[in-house]
Design a protein around this motif. Structure first.
Motif, PDB file in Angstrom:
ATOM      1  N   ASP A   9      92.562  24.119  90.260  1.00 60.75           N
ATOM      2  CA  ASP A   9      93.306  24.179  89.001  1.00 60.75           C
ATOM      3  C   ASP A   9      94.048  22.852  88.884  1.00 60.75           C
ATOM      4  OD1 ASP A   9      95.231  24.525  87.046  1.00 60.75           O
ATOM      5  OD2 ASP A   9      95.932  26.454  87.815  1.00 60.75           O
ATOM      6  N   ILE A  10      93.732  22.084  87.873  1.00 56.12           N
ATOM      7  CA  ILE A  10      94.273  20.722  87.761  1.00 56.12           C
ATOM      8  C   ILE A  10      95.790  20.713  87.566  1.00 56.12           C
ATOM      9  CG2 ILE A  10      94.033  20.352  85.253  1.00 56.12           C
ATOM     10  CD1 ILE A  10      92.660  17.633  86.065  1.00 56.12           C
ATOM     11  N   VAL A  32      91.835  23.904  79.386  1.00 58.19           N
ATOM     12  CA  VAL A  32      92.662  23.115  80.296  1.00 58.19           C
ATOM     13  C   VAL A  32      93.908  22.584  79.576  1.00 58.19           C
ATOM     14  CG1 VAL A  32      91.420  20.895  80.002  1.00 58.19           C
ATOM     15  CG2 VAL A  32      92.516  21.436  82.177  1.00 58.19           C
ATOM     16  N   SER A 117      85.046  17.875  77.967  1.00 57.97           N
ATOM     17  CA  SER A 117      84.062  18.338  76.967  1.00 57.97           C
ATOM     18  C   SER A 117      83.162  19.479  77.432  1.00 57.97           C
ATOM     19  CB  SER A 117      83.164  17.193  76.464  1.00 57.97           C
ATOM     20  OG  SER A 117      83.834  16.412  75.506  1.00 57.97           O
ATOM     21  N   GLY A 119      83.814  22.516  78.271  1.00 60.13           N
ATOM     22  CA  GLY A 119      84.247  23.874  77.938  1.00 60.13           C
ATOM     23  C   GLY A 119      83.852  24.190  76.509  1.00 60.13           C
ATOM     24  N   VAL A 120      84.835  24.441  75.653  1.00 60.50           N
ATOM     25  CA  VAL A 120      84.521  24.827  74.269  1.00 60.50           C
ATOM     26  C   VAL A 120      83.834  23.706  73.494  1.00 60.50           C
ATOM     27  CG1 VAL A 120      86.285  26.607  74.014  1.00 60.50           C
ATOM     28  CG2 VAL A 120      86.860  24.264  73.444  1.00 60.50           C
ATOM     29  N   ASP A 151      85.723  26.246  87.038  1.00 64.49           N
ATOM     30  CA  ASP A 151      84.817  27.403  87.067  1.00 64.49           C
ATOM     31  C   ASP A 151      83.784  27.246  88.180  1.00 64.49           C
ATOM     32  OD1 ASP A 151      82.162  26.543  85.113  1.00 64.49           O
ATOM     33  OD2 ASP A 151      84.045  25.446  84.840  1.00 64.49           O
TER      34      ASP A 151
HETATM   35  P1  ADP Z   1      86.859  20.769  76.072  1.00 64.81           P
HETATM   36  O1  ADP Z   1      87.452  21.171  74.755  1.00 64.81           O
HETATM   37  O2  ADP Z   1      86.991  19.264  76.320  1.00 64.81           O
HETATM   38  O3  ADP Z   1      85.501  21.301  76.293  1.00 64.81           O
HETATM   39  P2  ADP Z   1      88.025  22.859  77.797  1.00 64.81           P
HETATM   40  O4  ADP Z   1      89.446  22.972  78.204  1.00 64.81           O
HETATM   41  O5  ADP Z   1      87.464  23.916  76.931  1.00 64.81           O
HETATM   42  O6  ADP Z   1      87.890  21.388  77.131  1.00 64.81           O
HETATM   43  O7  ADP Z   1      87.113  22.736  79.070  1.00 64.81           O
HETATM   44  C1  ADP Z   1      86.971  21.598  79.870  1.00 64.81           C
HETATM   45  C2  ADP Z   1      86.769  22.018  81.303  1.00 64.81           C
HETATM   46  O8  ADP Z   1      88.048  22.330  81.869  1.00 64.81           O
HETATM   47  C3  ADP Z   1      85.916  23.273  81.467  1.00 64.81           C
HETATM   48  O9  ADP Z   1      84.919  23.016  82.452  1.00 64.81           O
HETATM   49  C4  ADP Z   1      86.920  24.340  81.940  1.00 64.81           C
HETATM   50  O10 ADP Z   1      86.317  25.246  82.842  1.00 64.81           O
HETATM   51  C5  ADP Z   1      87.929  23.493  82.659  1.00 64.81           C
HETATM   52  N1  ADP Z   1      89.269  24.056  82.866  1.00 64.81           N
HETATM   53  C6  ADP Z   1      89.915  25.052  82.220  1.00 64.81           C
HETATM   54  N2  ADP Z   1      91.131  25.281  82.759  1.00 64.81           N
HETATM   55  C7  ADP Z   1      91.265  24.380  83.794  1.00 64.81           C
HETATM   56  C8  ADP Z   1      92.266  24.114  84.775  1.00 64.81           C
HETATM   57  N3  ADP Z   1      93.413  24.770  84.811  1.00 64.81           N
HETATM   58  N4  ADP Z   1      92.023  23.113  85.697  1.00 64.81           N
HETATM   59  C9  ADP Z   1      90.873  22.413  85.673  1.00 64.81           C
HETATM   60  N5  ADP Z   1      89.896  22.620  84.782  1.00 64.81           N
HETATM   61  C10 ADP Z   1      90.084  23.602  83.863  1.00 64.81           C
END
Ligand code: ADP
Length: 179
Positions: A9-10, A32, A117, A119-120, A151
């Motif tokens: 978790d970043i 994120v 990029s 994720g969504v 994930d």
């Molecule tokens: P984007 O809109 O750029 O696609 P997202 O937040 O939907 O951004 O997703 C980007 C990546 O971050 C995804 O692979 C998601 O699984 C990951 N992510 C979500 N929450 C966290 C977190 N707490 N720490 C690290 N990565 C995360």
């Protein structure tokens, strides 16, 4: 100095900077971005309001507030299906390059990245990881860099991909791959 791909978790990263995969308003979102704003507290949003947004591929820096990281570098990844494949790739490369340039300008020695990029915004995870590794490898000799995969699917892709390329990494186990 190194590049590490790890699960995690970043928002927990104790680095000089963490990178946020933000949207162009910089005013918060899900994924994120939502996690970073929740962990940093409302002061982060207050600072983001002064930044006038951010264009796709560009990056802006703020404080880290309640995060263990000192800074947050906000970058806006491409929405995969809004561009040609080549253009999406170029924009994603720019996210990593511009984030690294800001990190260098701000004397950061350690930076953690999410998979921007992927994720969504719909960028295929494997290709997104290729871009991240391609660009960050260019900076890994002078910085402590990490790609923090949230994930399980993304980390499985990384393991599958690098298990065969033994010459490319220094350490490989169930939770991290160190280049
Ligand atoms: P984007 O809109 O750029 O696609 P997202 O937040 O939907 O951004 O997703 C980007 C990546 O971050 C995804 O692979 C998601 O699984 C990951 N992510 C979500 N929450 C966290 C977190 N707490 N720490 C690290 N990565 C995360």
């Amino acid at each position: 100095m190194s590049l590490t791909i790890m699960k995690g978790d970043i928002t927990k990263a104790k680095t000089d900077a963490i990178v946020n995969a933000a949207n162009s308003s910089l005013l918060g979102g899900g994924g994120v971005d939502g996690a970073i704003h929740r962990a940093a507290g409302p002061e982060l949003l207050r600072e983001c309001r002064t930044l006038n947004g951010c264009k796709t591929g560009e990056a802006k820096i703020t404080g880290g507030y309640n995060l263990p990281a000192k800074h947050v570098i906000h970058t806006v990844g491409p929405i995969y299906f809004q561009h040609s494949q080549e253009e999406s790739k170029r924009l994603l490369q720019n996210c990593y390059k511009n984030s690294m340039e800001l990190a260098i300008q701000n004397n950061c020695k350690s930076v953690a990245f999410p998979l921007i990029s992927a994720g969504v915004y719909g960028y295929p995870k494997e290709e997104a990881l290729d871009v991240a590794v391609e660009i960050l490898s260019q900076y890994k000799d002078s910085m402590e860099l990490s790609i923090v995969l949230f994930d399980a699917e993304a980390f499985e892709i990384a393991k599958r991909k690098y298990a065969l390329l033994t010459q490319n990494y220094k350490r490989f186990d169930n939770s991290r791959i160190v280049f």
